[in-house]
Write a protein that holds these residues in place. Structure first.
Motif, short mmCIF file in Angstrom:
data_model
loop_
_atom_site.label_atom_id
_atom_site.label_comp_id
_atom_site.label_asym_id
_atom_site.label_seq_id
_atom_site.Cartn_x
_atom_site.Cartn_y
_atom_site.Cartn_z
N LEU A 268 -5.81 0.12 -7.06
CA LEU A 268 -5.09 -0.23 -5.50
C LEU A 268 -4.90 1.95 -5.04
O LEU A 268 -5.32 1.79 -3.64
CB LEU A 268 -4.32 -0.26 -6.14
N GLY A 269 -4.69 2.36 -6.11
CA GLY A 269 -4.37 4.16 -5.43
C GLY A 269 -5.36 4.84 -4.68
O GLY A 269 -5.36 5.80 -3.86
N VAL A 270 -6.66 3.88 -4.70
CA VAL A 270 -8.46 4.80 -4.47
C VAL A 270 -8.15 4.01 -3.25
O VAL A 270 -8.95 4.31 -2.16
CB VAL A 270 -9.07 5.34 -5.07
N VAL A 271 -7.80 2.51 -3.07
CA VAL A 271 -8.29 1.60 -2.28
C VAL A 271 -7.56 2.03 -0.92
O VAL A 271 -8.16 2.17 0.48
CB VAL A 271 -7.79 0.04 -2.58
N GLU A 272 -6.62 3.42 -0.57
CA GLU A 272 -6.17 2.98 1.05
C GLU A 272 -6.68 4.00 1.18
O GLU A 272 -6.19 4.59 2.73
CB GLU A 272 -4.51 4.14 0.15
N GLY A 273 -7.62 4.58 1.25
CA GLY A 273 -8.95 5.58 1.70
C GLY A 273 -9.47 4.95 2.66
O GLY A 273 -9.81 4.01 2.55
N HIS A 274 -9.97 6.13 3.79
CA HIS A 274 -9.89 5.57 4.92
C HIS A 274 -11.12 4.95 5.08
O HIS A 274 -11.81 4.37 5.48
CB HIS A 274 -9.77 6.34 6.42
N LEU A 275 -12.34 5.87 3.50
CA LEU A 275 -13.18 6.00 3.46
C LEU A 275 -13.54 4.76 2.54
O LEU A 275 -15.36 4.19 2.45
CB LEU A 275 -14.02 6.54 3.20
N HIS A 276 -12.62 4.08 1.91
CA HIS A 276 -13.08 2.70 1.22
C HIS A 276 -12.46 1.71 1.84
O HIS A 276 -12.97 0.79 2.47
CB HIS A 276 -12.33 3.35 0.08
N GLY A 277 -11.34 1.30 1.24
CA GLY A 277 -10.30 -0.51 1.81
C GLY A 277 -9.94 -0.49 2.46
O GLY A 277 -10.26 -1.62 3.28
N ALA A 278 -8.90 0.46 3.17
CA ALA A 278 -8.96 0.93 4.61
C ALA A 278 -9.78 1.55 5.81
O ALA A 278 -9.35 1.16 7.09
CB ALA A 278 -7.96 1.70 4.31
N ALA A 279 -11.01 1.30 5.66
CA ALA A 279 -11.97 1.48 6.20
C ALA A 279 -12.27 0.25 8.07
O ALA A 279 -12.05 0.07 8.74
CB ALA A 279 -14.05 1.16 6.63
#
Length: 423
Positions: A268-279
């Motif tokens: 979940l900490g990584v998902v927040e990146g705009h290049l991943h889950g937040a795209a």
């Protein structure tokens, strides 16, 4: 003792569990994990609790493991030379612009089965028709209290991460990393995460699917059959996608024997990146802008003029259109409310193709769903994180069967050479 030592069969080419483990350099438990993942076959020994294994299969797997290790699959080797590590996995294969869950076409699987059924397939390699996930009252209450204490502007990944931690502290058995315990955690954590999100419309209904329950946390509109079906398919398609950045973080945590809640929290900490889950949120806003202006041309022009990559287009693992996007577009075509956003997405794809030959990815398809069904831009991030939690558990479970701390690359030091004087 896992089994008794069976003697070789008449051909002399059968090995006991201990012999197979010694040849592979793993624990006996890992040998059985290979069997459950379909990498080895076994034969029970009559009158004993033991199994035997084909020696040729064991030797072939040992050679394959050594090759992967030499190309960066373990500590040392290519990892020390700066190459990306290769991680053995039996969960997802991406090949020739298609992807497969445990060898089965993922698009076909999602078309015929619910998210819960696909998750079970990913975890166990068995299909449990009609399976439903239920959340324990104690974990739901703890997660809701924790999420309810957060500021109103808190994003989806933060809400889900806090809910995950709250679930963990209510589970005194969270450090049990046996397969049954990990799967038990998965089956209760996912519905608890959904239940912990603030509802927008009434959702409680006996027998409701996870997608139906999630809908009421994402949209202000009452759930209708066709859009909820699209949401369920999106969850099933997004359940895993090989070693994406968040999945790698989960496997690193599991390699250190972090419990499943902690491993999911790492993802979940990584998902927040705009290049991943937040795209998907970026694409949602792009589509609304296109709908407002009536054409993709000026919107794409502004993106390019600002030096930004047009979101929702292109995927490094696919030469053509993302198969997940293709499947969701086909389903969205049957949702009347999605027609304007679907047309805007196709306009974005056509307009951008004049600049670069990029095809739609799953973020663009998800944005059509969220922008046309009364959802906020961050809704796609929630869908992604809930869906991917099942895949993270599958990878954590797989990693628990591997050698601990194997995902520990060596740093390539580029600082000043010692000795230096004290500052």
């Amino acid at each position: 003792m896992l089994d008794q030592e069976p003697g070789p069969d008449a051909s002399g080419r059968r090995l006991s569990t201990r012999q197979a483990a010694d040849l592979l350099g793993v624990k006996p438990e890992t040998v059985y994990a290979y069997v459950s993942r379909g990498r080895l076959s076994s034969r029970r020994v009559p009158g004993t609790r033991g199994s035997t294994f084909d020696a040729d299969e064991i030797e072939a797997l040992a050679r394959s493991n050594r090759r992967e290790s030499h190309t960066g699959g373990g500590v040392g080797g290519a990892e020390d030379r700066g190459a990306a590590p290769a991680v053995r996995t039996g969960v997802t294969l991406i090949e020739d612009d298609r992807f497969y869950f445990r060898g089965v076409d993922a698009v076909e699987l999602a078309a015929r089965h619910s998210y819960e059924e696909v998750a079970e397939w990913l975890w166990t390699g068995r299909m449990r028709a009609g399976v439903a996930f239920d959340a324990p009252r104690a974990s739901v209450e703890a997660a809701r209290r924790a999420v309810g204490a957060l500021p109103e502007h808190t994003g989806p990944a933060d809400r889900l991460r806090v809910a995950t931690i709250a679930c963990a502290v209510t589970d005194p058995l969270r450090f049990d990393l046996s397969e049954d315990a990990v799967l038990g955690t998965a089956r209760t954590l996912i519905p608890t995460l959904v239940a912990a999100l603030p509802p927008k419309v009434p959702t409680h209904r006996d027998g409701a699917s996870l997608a139906q329950r999630l809908w009421g946390r994402l949209s202000w509109r009452p759930a209708a059959e066709s859009p909820v079906h699209v949401l369920d398919a999106a969850l099933a398609l997004l359940v895993d996608h090989d070693l994406a950045a968040s999945t790698l973080a989960v496997r690193v945590a599991a390699s250190a024997r972090a419990h499943p809640y902690a491993a999911v929290s790492a993802g979940l900490g990584v998902v927040e990146g705009h290049l991943h889950g937040a795209a998907g949120g970026l694409v949602h806003r792009l589509l609304l802008d296109v709908l407002d202006r009536g054409s993709a041309g000026p919107v794409i022009a502004e993106e390019l003029r600002a030096g930004r990559r047009v979101p929702g287009l292109g995927h490094r693992l696919y030469r053509g259109e993302d198969p997940r996007a293709r499947a969701l577009f086909a389903l969205l075509a049957d949702v009347p409310a999605a027609a304007p956003a679907l047309a805007a997405a196709r306009d974005v794809e056509r307009t951008a193709a004049r600049h670069a030959p990029l095809h739609a990815n799953v973020d663009l398809a998800l944005a059509v769903l969220t922008a046309s069904c009364g959802m906020e831009p961050s809704a796609s991030e929630t869908v992604f994180a809930i869906a991917r939690t099942a895949g993270w558990i599958a990878h954590a479970q797989e990693e628990y069967g591997e050698r601990p701390l194997r995902m520990r690359p060596s740093g390539h030091y580029v600082g000043p050479r010692p000795p230096r004087p004290l500052p």
